[in-house]
Design a protein around this motif. Structure first.
Motif, short mmCIF file in Angstrom:
data_model
loop_
_atom_site.label_atom_id
_atom_site.label_comp_id
_atom_site.label_asym_id
_atom_site.label_seq_id
_atom_site.Cartn_x
_atom_site.Cartn_y
_atom_site.Cartn_z
N UNK A 1 0.82 -1.21 0.00
CA UNK A 1 0.00 0.00 0.00
C UNK A 1 0.86 1.27 0.00
N UNK A 2 2.12 1.14 0.44
CA UNK A 2 3.00 2.32 0.48
C UNK A 2 3.85 2.43 -0.78
N UNK A 3 3.45 1.78 -1.87
CA UNK A 3 4.26 1.80 -3.09
C UNK A 3 4.58 3.21 -3.58
N UNK A 4 3.61 4.15 -3.67
CA UNK A 4 3.98 5.50 -4.11
C UNK A 4 5.04 6.14 -3.22
N UNK A 5 4.96 5.90 -1.91
CA UNK A 5 5.98 6.43 -1.00
C UNK A 5 7.35 5.83 -1.30
N UNK A 6 7.39 4.55 -1.59
CA UNK A 6 8.66 3.90 -1.87
C UNK A 6 9.25 4.40 -3.19
N UNK A 7 8.41 4.59 -4.20
CA UNK A 7 8.88 5.15 -5.46
C UNK A 7 9.47 6.54 -5.21
N UNK A 8 8.75 7.35 -4.46
CA UNK A 8 9.21 8.73 -4.18
C UNK A 8 10.52 8.70 -3.40
N UNK A 9 10.63 7.80 -2.45
CA UNK A 9 11.86 7.68 -1.66
C UNK A 9 13.06 7.39 -2.55
N UNK A 10 12.92 6.43 -3.45
CA UNK A 10 14.03 6.06 -4.34
C UNK A 10 14.34 7.19 -5.32
N UNK A 11 13.30 7.80 -5.88
CA UNK A 11 13.49 8.85 -6.89
C UNK A 11 14.21 10.06 -6.30
N UNK A 12 14.07 10.29 -5.01
CA UNK A 12 14.66 11.47 -4.38
C UNK A 12 16.10 11.25 -3.90
N UNK A 13 16.64 10.06 -4.07
CA UNK A 13 18.02 9.81 -3.67
C UNK A 13 18.97 10.44 -4.68
N UNK A 14 19.89 11.30 -4.24
CA UNK A 14 20.84 11.91 -5.18
C UNK A 14 21.63 10.86 -5.96
N UNK A 15 21.73 11.07 -7.26
CA UNK A 15 22.47 10.15 -8.11
C UNK A 15 21.61 9.14 -8.84
N UNK A 16 20.37 8.94 -8.40
CA UNK A 16 19.49 8.00 -9.07
C UNK A 16 18.82 8.72 -10.24
N UNK A 17 19.07 8.22 -11.46
CA UNK A 17 18.56 8.86 -12.67
C UNK A 17 17.36 8.15 -13.26
N UNK A 18 17.16 6.88 -12.91
CA UNK A 18 16.01 6.16 -13.47
C UNK A 18 15.43 5.25 -12.39
N UNK A 19 14.12 5.37 -12.20
CA UNK A 19 13.37 4.48 -11.31
C UNK A 19 12.40 3.69 -12.16
N UNK A 20 12.59 2.39 -12.20
CA UNK A 20 11.78 1.49 -13.02
C UNK A 20 11.01 0.55 -12.11
N UNK A 21 10.04 -0.13 -12.67
CA UNK A 21 9.29 -1.12 -11.90
C UNK A 21 8.76 -2.19 -12.84
N UNK A 22 8.71 -3.43 -12.34
CA UNK A 22 8.07 -4.53 -13.05
C UNK A 22 6.82 -4.92 -12.29
N UNK A 23 5.70 -5.04 -13.02
CA UNK A 23 4.41 -5.33 -12.39
C UNK A 23 3.63 -6.33 -13.25
N UNK A 24 2.73 -7.06 -12.61
CA UNK A 24 1.84 -7.91 -13.38
C UNK A 24 0.64 -7.13 -13.94
N UNK A 25 0.54 -5.85 -13.59
CA UNK A 25 -0.49 -5.00 -14.17
C UNK A 25 -1.84 -5.10 -13.50
N UNK A 26 -1.96 -5.86 -12.42
CA UNK A 26 -3.24 -6.09 -11.77
C UNK A 26 -3.89 -4.78 -11.33
N UNK A 27 -3.08 -3.84 -10.86
CA UNK A 27 -3.60 -2.55 -10.41
C UNK A 27 -3.15 -1.40 -11.30
#
Length: 324
Positions: free
Chosen positions: A73-99
């Motif tokens: 349920x905290x997936x958007x928070x986790x994406x935001x956390x990773x994206x805000x780390x200095x030096x990270x240029x790409x945040x990707x994800x693999x999903x089954x597409x259910x949601x």
């Protein structure tokens, strides 16, 4: 840049955030998820410390995997956390597409910029037979929505399965004709619990290469940092084809990724014998130097290749256990 003793560089981390999956794919979890859905998976603060250490070691791409990431349920928070780390240029994800249809906009707003969706068949009956869910049309609608959101890359993943989807290439190609996405075909891999299924349904990647050449597709030159996928293009198609064939010769020569499980274990190879826990060094910011030292020292233990050709699948019981 992180580098092993064979000169391979590692700009890319596949980070599992859960091993829970709500699909029952016949090549991975045919009986459904049987683990501990209430396990203490990595928290957002632990993920921030982990990704920060890897970024300081030169990594710039993080892929969130599962299981199925969207069960958190905290997936958007986790994406935001990773994206805000200095030096990270790409945040990707693999999903089954259910949601996907319901949540893709929130993922994009949180900082996700690359998306892989598992679509093992474009035939609704075959899709349901593979995954255990009659969700194909809903997932395809979610993909169409994602195409409007300015992702840097959208890819579809399909595991090649003899007698199930191996005769559906032309259907996939028709879908790609007008859509600027990459279709990634993945050679079925033997894991600890699928030996009989593997023997029945494995399709060598060479068969797909031959079929593509017969249809006028051309292989692109391999790039130094492109990873293990072979890429194919055709002038009449907006989309591309990718092939991940781990049984092909010299597949591991282009390895450019490490893995961390949802419980914080560093895995040097999807089919390695064991993992090394990093979690004890994810509790305080002041542990970062120790964390980086442990990562660098463990990387020097990475072997030159997997041993799938010998039937050795390592410590991987199924692909959901560490993100595939």
């Amino acid at each position: 840049m992180l580098q092993d003793r064979y000169g391979r560089q590692f700009p890319y981390l596949r980070l599992s955030i859960t091993d829970v999956c709500n699909f029952r794919c016949n090549y991975c979890l045919p009986n459904g998820y049987e683990g501990d859905a209430h396990a203490a998976f990595l928290r957002a603060d632990e993920i921030r410390r982990l990704v920060t250490a890897f970024a300081e070691l030169g990594m710039w791409k993080i892929r969130l995997t599962g299981g199925e990431p969207s069960v958190r349920k905290d997936l958007p928070e986790l994406i935001r956390t990773v994206a805000n780390v200095p030096g990270i240029r790409r945040v990707a994800m693999t999903t089954n597409g259910y949601k996907l249809k319901q949540q893709v906009s929130s993922w994009r707003a949180a900082g996700l910029d690359s998306l892989n969706i598992s679509v093992d068949s474009l035939d609704p009956r075959a899709f349901a037979a593979i995954t255990g869910h009659d969700k194909l049309q809903e997932i395809l609608a979610g993909i169409e929505q994602a195409l409007t959101l300015d992702f840097s890359a959208i890819k579809l993943n399909a595991v090649l399965l003899r007698g199930i989807n191996d005769q559906q290439l032309d259907r996939f190609l028709d879908w790609l004709r007008t859509r600027p996405v990459s279709m990634r075909f993945i050679e079925l891999m033997q894991t600890g619990d699928n030996a009989q299924f593997f023997d029945r349904h494995h399709v060598p990647g060479s068969e797909l290469v031959l079929a593509l050449h017969q249809r006028g597709w051309q292989e692109l030159p391999r790039t130094r940092d492109g990873g293990p996928a072979r890429e194919f293009v055709h002038p009449d198609y907006q989309g591309q084809i990718g092939l991940i064939a781990p049984y092909s010769k010299d597949f591991c020569d282009s390895c450019n990724r490490l893995r961390v499980t949802a419980l914080g274990d560093l895995r040097l190879c999807l089919f390695g014998d064991a993992g090394t826990s990093l979690r004890d060094l994810l509790q305080h910011d002041e542990q970062r130097l120790q964390l980086k030292t442990r990562i660098e020292s463990q990387l020097q233990l990475k072997k030159i290749s997997h041993f799938l050709h010998d039937g050795n699948t390592g410590a991987t019981p199924h692909l959901a256990s560490c993100g595939g």
